[in-house]
Design an enzyme around this catalytic site. Structure first.
Site, PDB file in Angstrom:
ATOM      1  N   PRO A   8       0.750  -1.280  -0.197  1.00 47.87           N
ATOM      2  CA  PRO A   8      -0.086   0.130   0.052  1.00 47.87           C
ATOM      3  C   PRO A   8       0.911   1.421  -0.035  1.00 47.87           C
ATOM      4  CG  PRO A   8      -0.316  -0.977   2.155  1.00 47.87           C
ATOM      5  CD  PRO A   8       0.546  -2.005   1.233  1.00 47.87           C
ATOM      6  N   ASN A   9       0.400   2.211  -0.867  1.00 47.09           N
ATOM      7  CA  ASN A   9       0.772   3.675  -0.743  1.00 47.09           C
ATOM      8  C   ASN A   9       2.100   3.832  -1.603  1.00 47.09           C
ATOM      9  OD1 ASN A   9      -1.411   4.774   0.783  1.00 47.09           O
ATOM     10  ND2 ASN A   9      -0.400   3.808   2.510  1.00 47.09           N
ATOM     11  N   TYR A  57      10.982   8.872   1.913  1.00 54.27           N
ATOM     12  CA  TYR A  57      10.945   7.814   0.937  1.00 54.27           C
ATOM     13  C   TYR A  57      11.842   8.292  -0.296  1.00 54.27           C
ATOM     14  CZ  TYR A  57       7.273   6.011   3.876  1.00 54.27           C
ATOM     15  OH  TYR A  57       6.595   5.453   4.870  1.00 54.27           O
ATOM     16  N   HIS A  93      12.524  -2.356   2.614  1.00 53.61           N
ATOM     17  CA  HIS A  93      12.081  -1.024   3.004  1.00 53.61           C
ATOM     18  C   HIS A  93      12.987   0.284   2.549  1.00 53.61           C
ATOM     19  CE1 HIS A  93       8.705  -2.962   5.356  1.00 53.61           C
ATOM     20  NE2 HIS A  93       9.762  -3.723   5.882  1.00 53.61           N
ATOM     21  N   LEU A  94      12.419   1.143   2.054  1.00 53.51           N
ATOM     22  CA  LEU A  94      13.085   2.418   1.452  1.00 53.51           C
ATOM     23  C   LEU A  94      13.567   3.005   2.787  1.00 53.51           C
ATOM     24  CD1 LEU A  94      10.394   3.318  -0.871  1.00 53.51           C
ATOM     25  CD2 LEU A  94      12.704   2.907  -1.613  1.00 53.51           C
ATOM     26  N   GLU A 130      12.687  -8.946   2.340  1.00 50.78           N
ATOM     27  CA  GLU A 130      11.922  -7.886   3.042  1.00 50.78           C
ATOM     28  C   GLU A 130      12.794  -6.777   2.487  1.00 50.78           C
ATOM     29  OE1 GLU A 130       9.958  -5.946   6.897  1.00 50.78           O
ATOM     30  OE2 GLU A 130      10.745  -8.140   6.974  1.00 50.78           O
ATOM     31  N   ASN A 166       8.086  -5.581  -0.516  1.00 53.28           N
ATOM     32  CA  ASN A 166       7.930  -4.299   0.365  1.00 53.28           C
ATOM     33  C   ASN A 166       6.532  -4.182   0.732  1.00 53.28           C
ATOM     34  OD1 ASN A 166       7.595  -1.652   1.564  1.00 53.28           O
ATOM     35  ND2 ASN A 166       9.034  -0.694   0.273  1.00 53.28           N
ATOM     36  N   ARG A 216      12.465   4.847  12.960  1.00 55.66           N
ATOM     37  CA  ARG A 216      11.097   5.533  13.072  1.00 55.66           C
ATOM     38  C   ARG A 216      10.234   5.144  13.968  1.00 55.66           C
ATOM     39  NH1 ARG A 216       8.710   5.140   7.249  1.00 55.66           N
ATOM     40  NH2 ARG A 216       7.416   6.733   8.098  1.00 55.66           N
ATOM     41  N   ARG A 252       5.115  11.162  -2.213  1.00 51.11           N
ATOM     42  CA  ARG A 252       4.514  10.813  -1.082  1.00 51.11           C
ATOM     43  C   ARG A 252       5.906  11.044  -0.108  1.00 51.11           C
ATOM     44  NH1 ARG A 252       4.088   5.118   1.760  1.00 51.11           N
ATOM     45  NH2 ARG A 252       3.651   5.584   3.800  1.00 51.11           N
ATOM     46  N   ARG A 271       6.765   0.661  13.862  1.00 49.04           N
ATOM     47  CA  ARG A 271       7.248   0.325  12.519  1.00 49.04           C
ATOM     48  C   ARG A 271       8.634  -0.697  12.955  1.00 49.04           C
ATOM     49  NH1 ARG A 271       5.104   3.368   8.458  1.00 49.04           N
ATOM     50  NH2 ARG A 271       4.356   5.553   9.089  1.00 49.04           N
ATOM     51  N   ALA A 297       2.853  -0.650   4.996  1.00 45.33           N
ATOM     52  CA  ALA A 297       2.472  -0.612   6.484  1.00 45.33           C
ATOM     53  C   ALA A 297       1.900  -2.211   6.815  1.00 45.33           C
ATOM     54  CB  ALA A 297       1.122   0.113   6.638  1.00 45.33           C
TER      55      ALA A 297
END
Length: 149
Positions: free
Chosen positions: A10-11, A23, A100-101, A98, A74, A107, A18, A111, A77
């Site tokens: 998502p997103n 990101y 993630h940017l 896995e 990725n 964070r 965004r 997360r 969320a």
């Protein structure tokens, strides 16, 4: 040619616009093009898919069995909430990395926990779009070592 699925959650379709301070300014299309080109140098065809829907992502993971040699995921969320994605990865027995940017461990506390990590070979985070290429490298090395390249 053997193949790897690059699955984005998502997103991630909003990359480049965004929260660029988190990101970056690279778009999803640019990430996908880089993955396809890098995959070829490793001897893999790369298929890319993005969905904002958990069920679509689960279906893609299920469809990977017997079709793809590995998955770069990725989950966005869903990383922190989806037992269903974790179960899908475990069920299909297709090696996954896995990615993630951002550095999810630097964070917000929610997360820091990843259900995906429990089903993945490893996790790459915090290196922006370069993380996808690192994930492809790691997955290709694993597949070669396992004799599945």
């Amino acid at each position: 040619m053997p193949s790897i699925l690059v699955l984005n959650g998502p997103n991630l379709n909003l990359l480049g616009t965004r929260q660029p301070e988190v990101y970056g300014s690279v778009t999803l299309e640019m990430v996908e093009q880089s993955c396809a080109a890098h995959g070829k140098t490793l001897g893999y065809e790369v298929e890319c898919l993005q969905s904002n829907h958990e069920g679509v992502m689960i279906d893609a993971i299920h469809a990977a069995k017997g079709r793809h040699q590995g998955i770069v995921l990725n989950a966005g969320a869903y990383t922190h909430t989806s037992i269903a994605l974790m179960d899908a990865l475990i069920s299909v027995e297709v090696p996954a990395v896995e990615v993630h940017l951002s550095n999810i461990h630097a964070r917000e506390p929610f997360r820091h926990s990843s259900f995906i990590a429990k089903a993945a070979l490893g996790q790459i985070c915090g290196f922006g779009a370069q993380g996808y290429l690192l994930a492809l490298d790691a997955l290709a090395a694993h597949l070669k070592e396992a004799g599945k390249a």
